[in-house]
Design an enzyme around this catalytic site. Structure first.
Site, PDB file in Angstrom:
ATOM      1  N   SER A 132       0.855  -1.190   0.000  1.00 59.09           N
ATOM      2  CA  SER A 132       0.000   0.000   0.000  1.00 59.09           C
ATOM      3  C   SER A 132       0.881   1.226   0.000  1.00 59.09           C
ATOM      4  CB  SER A 132      -0.870   0.027   1.257  1.00 59.09           C
ATOM      5  OG  SER A 132      -1.481   1.301   1.383  1.00 59.09           O
ATOM      6  N   TYR A 153      -1.156  -1.112  10.152  1.00 58.62           N
ATOM      7  CA  TYR A 153      -1.272  -1.437   8.723  1.00 58.62           C
ATOM      8  C   TYR A 153      -0.031  -0.964   7.955  1.00 58.62           C
ATOM      9  CZ  TYR A 153      -3.683  -1.692   4.149  1.00 58.62           C
ATOM     10  OH  TYR A 153      -4.058  -1.975   2.860  1.00 58.62           O
ATOM     11  N   LYS A 181       2.654  -3.342   5.955  1.00 60.48           N
ATOM     12  CA  LYS A 181       2.898  -3.165   4.515  1.00 60.48           C
ATOM     13  C   LYS A 181       4.363  -2.820   4.243  1.00 60.48           C
ATOM     14  CE  LYS A 181      -1.302  -3.996   3.067  1.00 60.48           C
ATOM     15  NZ  LYS A 181      -1.560  -5.249   2.319  1.00 60.48           N
TER      16      LYS A 181
END
Lengths: 245, 78
Positions: free
Chosen positions: A139, A152, A156
């Site tokens: 991402s 998150y 990533k």
């Protein structure tokens, strides 16, 4: 795009918007596709839509034992596993100061640890066949950071580092390991935003619009192709120019 | 040479692409036969497959010569 006839691919998170687009794309290139996810209904609907050369292999990637068995299931269903698309991801957003251990652990387990374990298991067969493609869906926030997504973004960014290390280890065996890093993509996840929020996002994207799942699928298709055999350890950013890295 | 020794030698020759004459029981995969660390992982995988046995990581680390492999397999294979 390149012909993937005779190859078998596992797509995790195939019940979601991006995962389904990736599965359709690889299937369209001739690959057999194993569809994994936690929601069985959309997986079976997608398998029915695609027809032959599909298998449904549900798996909760937060469950270590289930993860350990998934590549074996794919190999049993499709004969082998030449391509792994680690697309599944979950979010548990919250400011770092208030983030619960559980929300950190869940995101790391599903978004990072599961991708490692699936890749490790699949590498065995790939090494033997001297051909393999692993594509990790990361991402833009893994590179830029994003308030409320410490877990998150860490997962990533971790995937990107894992990708480069693994790529270096197996490059001499005809196996490539790469990332595709989406920006804002129009999926059920972003449908919940109102028009004002969407306008705000679009203002930050030079292309002036959110991406479509097919934009991500096309990037994955390239990295999975025979033609991309000399591209490894890289991140392909697909974000409408939102972050030029 | 025993059957196991012959089969181990054959795998080593095939995987590392070395001359059969260069492979003897005391050959070290890395020092004598030019293997890298990934080659040794592959060799262990190939032994596991050929002999239907599992070679745990701590045992695999100790298999550095052809003889080490033959000894481990002789003791552990069916």
């Amino acid at each position: 795009m390149s012909d993937l006839s005779g190859k078998s691919a596992l797509v995790t998170g195939a019940s979601g918007g991006i995962g389904a687009a990736i599965a359709r794309q690889l299937h369209g290139m001739g690959a057999s596709v194993a569809l994994s996810g936690t929601r069985i209904e959309p997986l079976e609907a997608l398998a029915a839509e695609l027809g032959d050369r599909t298998a449904v292999t549900p798996c909760n990637l937060g469950d270590g034992e289930a993860v350990a068995g998934l590549i074996g299931q794919v190999e049993a269903a499709l004969g082998q596993c030449d391509i792994v698309i680690n697309n599944a991801g979950v979010t548990r957003d919250g400011l770092a100061m208030r983030m619960k251990d559980e929300d950190w652990d869940t995101v790391l387990a599903v978004d990072l640890t599961a991708a490692f374990k699936l890749s490790r298991a699949a590498l065995r067969g790939m090494m033997k066949r001297r051909w393999g493609r692993i594509v990790n869906i990361t991402s833009v926030v893994g590179h830029s950071g994003n308030p409320g997504q410490a877990n998150y973004a860490a997962a990533k960014a971790g995937l990107a580092g894992m990708t480069r290390s693994m790529a270096a280890e197996v490059a001499a065996r005809g196996i490539t390991v790469n990332c595709v890093a989406p920006g804002f993509i129009d999926t059920p996840m972003t449908d919940v935003l109102n028009d004002k929020q969407k306008d705000g996002i679009n203002e930050r994207i030079p292309a002036g619009r959110m991406g479509a799942p097919d934009d991500i699928a096309a990037a994955v298709a390239y990295l999975a192709s025979n033609e991309a055999g000399y591209v490894t350890g890289q991140t392909l950013h697909v974000n409408g120019g939102m972050a030029m890295l | 040479m025993s059957d196991i020794a012959e089969r181990v030698k054959k795998i080593v020759v095939e995987h590392l692409g070395v001359e059969e004459s260069k492979v003897n029981e005391n050959s070290s995969f890395i020092d004598d036969l030019g293997a890298d660390s990934l080659d040794t992982v592959e060799l262990v995988m190939a032994f596991e497959e050929e002999f239907g046995c599992e070679i745990p990581d701590d045992a695999a680390e100790k298999i550095v010569t052809v003889k080490n492999a033959i000894d481990f397999i002789s003791e552990n294979a069916d």
